[in-house]
Design a protein around this motif. Structure first.
Motif, PDB file in Angstrom:
ATOM      1  N   LYS A  31       0.819  -1.213   0.000  1.00 12.77           N
ATOM      2  CA  LYS A  31       0.000   0.000   0.000  1.00 12.77           C
ATOM      3  C   LYS A  31       0.852   1.262   0.000  1.00 12.77           C
ATOM      4  O   LYS A  31       0.371   2.335  -0.379  1.00 12.77           O
ATOM      5  CB  LYS A  31      -0.928   0.022   1.215  1.00 12.77           C
ATOM      6  CG  LYS A  31      -2.051  -0.998   1.130  1.00 12.77           C
ATOM      7  CD  LYS A  31      -2.878  -0.969   2.403  1.00 12.77           C
ATOM      8  CE  LYS A  31      -3.939  -2.048   2.393  1.00 12.77           C
ATOM      9  NZ  LYS A  31      -4.727  -2.040   3.649  1.00 12.77           N
ATOM     10  N   CYS A  32       2.109   1.150   0.387  1.00 11.90           N
ATOM     11  CA  CYS A  32       3.015   2.304   0.459  1.00 11.90           C
ATOM     12  C   CYS A  32       3.770   2.548  -0.846  1.00 11.90           C
ATOM     13  O   CYS A  32       4.455   3.557  -0.981  1.00 11.90           O
ATOM     14  CB  CYS A  32       4.011   2.108   1.605  1.00 11.90           C
ATOM     15  SG  CYS A  32       3.221   1.993   3.219  1.00 11.90           S
ATOM     16  N   ILE A  33       3.653   1.639  -1.787  1.00 10.16           N
ATOM     17  CA  ILE A  33       4.353   1.751  -3.074  1.00 10.16           C
ATOM     18  C   ILE A  33       3.524   2.627  -4.007  1.00 10.16           C
ATOM     19  O   ILE A  33       2.298   2.565  -4.000  1.00 10.16           O
ATOM     20  CB  ILE A  33       4.556   0.349  -3.692  1.00 10.16           C
ATOM     21  CG1 ILE A  33       5.460  -0.488  -2.803  1.00 10.16           C
ATOM     22  CG2 ILE A  33       5.117   0.452  -5.102  1.00 10.16           C
ATOM     23  CD1 ILE A  33       5.603  -1.917  -3.275  1.00 10.16           C
ATOM     24  N   ASP A  34       4.197   3.436  -4.830  1.00  8.51           N
ATOM     25  CA  ASP A  34       3.454   4.252  -5.791  1.00  8.51           C
ATOM     26  C   ASP A  34       2.702   3.344  -6.767  1.00  8.51           C
ATOM     27  O   ASP A  34       3.088   2.201  -7.003  1.00  8.51           O
ATOM     28  CB  ASP A  34       4.378   5.225  -6.528  1.00  8.51           C
ATOM     29  CG  ASP A  34       5.309   4.513  -7.477  1.00  8.51           C
ATOM     30  OD1 ASP A  34       4.944   4.347  -8.657  1.00  8.51           O
ATOM     31  OD2 ASP A  34       6.406   4.098  -7.028  1.00  8.51           O
ATOM     32  N   GLU A  35       1.626   3.878  -7.312  1.00  6.13           N
ATOM     33  CA  GLU A  35       0.698   3.089  -8.126  1.00  6.13           C
ATOM     34  C   GLU A  35       1.345   2.455  -9.352  1.00  6.13           C
ATOM     35  O   GLU A  35       1.072   1.295  -9.669  1.00  6.13           O
ATOM     36  CB  GLU A  35      -0.488   3.956  -8.581  1.00  6.13           C
ATOM     37  CG  GLU A  35      -1.365   4.438  -7.457  1.00  6.13           C
ATOM     38  CD  GLU A  35      -0.878   5.743  -6.806  1.00  6.13           C
ATOM     39  OE1 GLU A  35       0.249   6.202  -7.112  1.00  6.13           O
ATOM     40  OE2 GLU A  35      -1.620   6.280  -5.984  1.00  6.13           O
ATOM     41  N   ILE A  36       2.196   3.193 -10.031  1.00  4.95           N
ATOM     42  CA  ILE A  36       2.831   2.678 -11.250  1.00  4.95           C
ATOM     43  C   ILE A  36       3.725   1.489 -10.924  1.00  4.95           C
ATOM     44  O   ILE A  36       3.669   0.450 -11.584  1.00  4.95           O
ATOM     45  CB  ILE A  36       3.635   3.782 -11.971  1.00  4.95           C
ATOM     46  CG1 ILE A  36       2.739   4.955 -12.340  1.00  4.95           C
ATOM     47  CG2 ILE A  36       4.355   3.223 -13.197  1.00  4.95           C
ATOM     48  CD1 ILE A  36       1.581   4.623 -13.260  1.00  4.95           C
ATOM     49  N   THR A  37       4.542   1.631  -9.890  1.00  3.71           N
ATOM     50  CA  THR A  37       5.421   0.524  -9.487  1.00  3.71           C
ATOM     51  C   THR A  37       4.605  -0.685  -9.072  1.00  3.71           C
ATOM     52  O   THR A  37       4.925  -1.824  -9.448  1.00  3.71           O
ATOM     53  CB  THR A  37       6.343   0.969  -8.330  1.00  3.71           C
ATOM     54  OG1 THR A  37       7.100   2.104  -8.753  1.00  3.71           O
ATOM     55  CG2 THR A  37       7.272  -0.149  -7.908  1.00  3.71           C
TER      56      THR A  37
END
Length: 71
Positions: A31-37
């Motif tokens: 949930k802490c990772i950016d959406e694209i990654t």
């Protein structure tokens, strides 16, 4: 077959000792990772998103049309 057994063990609570974190902990980290990654990690395509979120597209259809026309 090994992947399926690993998944079953993972879901049965042995995940912490084998993988260093529980499934729930892993989800929290994701949930802490950016959406694209995150999309790249999960191998989610634009097509997958459109198919999965057609209901949201329908709700925002007018704004999406304006954005696509550049208004």
């Amino acid at each position: 077959m090994g992947d399926i057994l690993d998944f079953i063990q993972y879901k049965e609570g042995k995940e912490k000792e084998k993988f260093g974190m529980t499934f729930e902990e892993l989800c929290e980290k994701l949930k802490c990772i950016d959406e694209i990654t995150l999309m790249e990690v999960l191998e989610i395509s634009s097509e997958d998103l459109v198919e999965r979120f057609e209901d949201k597209i329908e709700i925002k259809i007018n704004q999406i049309k304006k954005d696509l026309r550049g208004e």
